[in-house]
Design a protein around this motif. Structure first.
Motif, PDB file in Angstrom:
ATOM      1  N   GLY A  23     -21.291  40.073  23.208  1.00  0.00           N
ATOM      2  CA  GLY A  23     -20.665  39.206  21.882  1.00  0.00           C
ATOM      3  C   GLY A  23     -21.081  37.953  21.665  1.00  0.00           C
ATOM      4  N   THR A  24     -21.842  37.370  22.559  1.00  0.00           N
ATOM      5  CA  THR A  24     -22.521  35.828  22.416  1.00  0.00           C
ATOM      6  C   THR A  24     -23.874  35.714  22.250  1.00  0.00           C
ATOM      7  OG1 THR A  24     -22.604  35.605  24.772  1.00  0.00           O
ATOM      8  CG2 THR A  24     -20.155  35.011  23.799  1.00  0.00           C
ATOM      9  N   GLN A  25     -24.408  34.743  21.788  1.00  0.00           N
ATOM     10  CA  GLN A  25     -25.828  34.571  21.589  1.00  0.00           C
ATOM     11  C   GLN A  25     -26.374  33.442  22.727  1.00  0.00           C
ATOM     12  OE1 GLN A  25     -26.511  33.116  17.767  1.00  0.00           O
ATOM     13  NE2 GLN A  25     -25.912  34.885  17.003  1.00  0.00           N
ATOM     14  N   LEU A  26     -27.136  33.812  23.630  1.00  0.00           N
ATOM     15  CA  LEU A  26     -27.683  32.728  24.660  1.00  0.00           C
ATOM     16  C   LEU A  26     -29.194  32.644  24.279  1.00  0.00           C
ATOM     17  CD1 LEU A  26     -26.640  34.799  27.701  1.00  0.00           C
ATOM     18  CD2 LEU A  26     -25.589  32.651  26.882  1.00  0.00           C
ATOM     19  N   ARG A  27     -29.380  31.187  24.755  1.00  0.00           N
ATOM     20  CA  ARG A  27     -30.820  30.820  24.588  1.00  0.00           C
ATOM     21  C   ARG A  27     -31.400  31.205  26.327  1.00  0.00           C
ATOM     22  NH1 ARG A  27     -33.784  25.920  25.817  1.00  0.00           N
ATOM     23  NH2 ARG A  27     -35.283  25.487  24.235  1.00  0.00           N
ATOM     24  N   VAL A  28     -32.460  31.984  26.145  1.00  0.00           N
ATOM     25  CA  VAL A  28     -32.875  32.283  27.624  1.00  0.00           C
ATOM     26  C   VAL A  28     -34.393  31.873  27.778  1.00  0.00           C
ATOM     27  CG1 VAL A  28     -31.289  34.119  27.959  1.00  0.00           C
ATOM     28  CG2 VAL A  28     -33.294  34.600  26.684  1.00  0.00           C
ATOM     29  N   GLU A  29     -34.530  31.602  29.049  1.00  0.00           N
ATOM     30  CA  GLU A  29     -35.715  31.263  29.303  1.00  0.00           C
ATOM     31  C   GLU A  29     -36.112  31.922  30.741  1.00  0.00           C
ATOM     32  OE1 GLU A  29     -36.391  27.032  30.044  1.00  0.00           O
ATOM     33  OE2 GLU A  29     -35.786  26.568  27.853  1.00  0.00           O
ATOM     34  N   GLN A  30     -37.436  32.245  31.019  1.00  0.00           N
ATOM     35  CA  GLN A  30     -37.942  33.079  32.170  1.00  0.00           C
ATOM     36  C   GLN A  30     -37.600  32.001  33.360  1.00  0.00           C
ATOM     37  OE1 GLN A  30     -42.203  33.348  32.831  1.00  0.00           O
ATOM     38  NE2 GLN A  30     -41.817  35.103  34.002  1.00  0.00           N
ATOM     39  N   GLY A  31     -36.987  32.832  34.480  1.00  0.00           N
ATOM     40  CA  GLY A  31     -36.862  32.334  35.974  1.00  0.00           C
ATOM     41  C   GLY A  31     -35.379  31.707  35.979  1.00  0.00           C
ATOM     42  N   ARG A  32     -34.786  31.553  34.916  1.00  0.00           N
ATOM     43  CA  ARG A  32     -33.318  31.023  35.053  1.00  0.00           C
ATOM     44  C   ARG A  32     -32.306  32.089  34.933  1.00  0.00           C
ATOM     45  NH1 ARG A  32     -32.820  25.725  31.383  1.00  0.00           N
ATOM     46  NH2 ARG A  32     -34.333  24.513  32.303  1.00  0.00           N
ATOM     47  N   PHE A  33     -30.980  32.034  35.794  1.00  0.00           N
ATOM     48  CA  PHE A  33     -30.134  32.998  35.679  1.00  0.00           C
ATOM     49  C   PHE A  33     -28.823  32.512  34.492  1.00  0.00           C
ATOM     50  CE2 PHE A  33     -28.759  30.021  38.862  1.00  0.00           C
ATOM     51  CZ  PHE A  33     -27.387  29.839  38.761  1.00  0.00           C
ATOM     52  N   TYR A  34     -28.207  33.545  34.063  1.00  0.00           N
ATOM     53  CA  TYR A  34     -27.136  33.339  33.339  1.00  0.00           C
ATOM     54  C   TYR A  34     -25.947  34.298  33.555  1.00  0.00           C
ATOM     55  CZ  TYR A  34     -31.006  31.167  30.753  1.00  0.00           C
ATOM     56  OH  TYR A  34     -32.081  30.573  30.214  1.00  0.00           O
ATOM     57  N   ASP A  35     -24.740  33.842  32.979  1.00  0.00           N
ATOM     58  CA  ASP A  35     -23.712  34.741  32.936  1.00  0.00           C
ATOM     59  C   ASP A  35     -23.420  35.288  31.560  1.00  0.00           C
ATOM     60  OD1 ASP A  35     -23.569  34.197  35.828  1.00  0.00           O
ATOM     61  OD2 ASP A  35     -22.091  32.497  35.345  1.00  0.00           O
TER      62      ASP A  35
END
Length: 118
Positions: A11-23
């Motif tokens: 339900g949210t938009q995330l800006r993601v990059e390789q090698g990083r972690f997200y919740d």
């Protein structure tokens, strides 16, 4: 020149990059079924930026995928809610912690190319 993608997850938009972690929230159904280190693929990619090129989806890119791994299930910070009755000296304090899923991004793919190998 960063390579990144914007995905729609939980339900949210995330800006993601390789090698990083997200919740991410609202992944309780996969939080109980997927174990740590299992691979996931997210196909709801809204935008991919690779160098000076930007690819937009309407609403999503058809040939794009973001691949990653589940690290662990975790909890968000506790939300404390207080209810105070006016003119009557009563208070109720309660709260909850929201379930989160922590994942790491392994690669961003567009079409048949892996954009992170350059």
């Amino acid at each position: 020149m960063r390579k990144y993608a914007i995905i729609d997850i939980g339900g949210t938009q995330l800006r993601v990059e390789q090698g990083r972690f997200y919740d991410a929230r609202h992944l309780v159904s996969i939080r109980n079924t997927l174990k740590p280190n299992e691979k996931i693929s997210i196909n709801r990619v809204l935008l991919i930026c690779h160098g000076s090129r930007i690819n937009f989806g309407y609403p999503w890119l058809t040939d794009a995928a973001v691949k990653g791994r589940i690290l662990q299930g975790c909890f968000d910070k506790k939300l404390v809610i207080q209810r105070i009755q006016p003119k009557g000296k009563t208070r109720k304090v309660f709260g909850y912690r929201e379930n989160m899923t922590r994942f790491v991004i392994d690669s961003i793919q567009f079409g048949s190319k892996n954009l992170n190998k350059d």
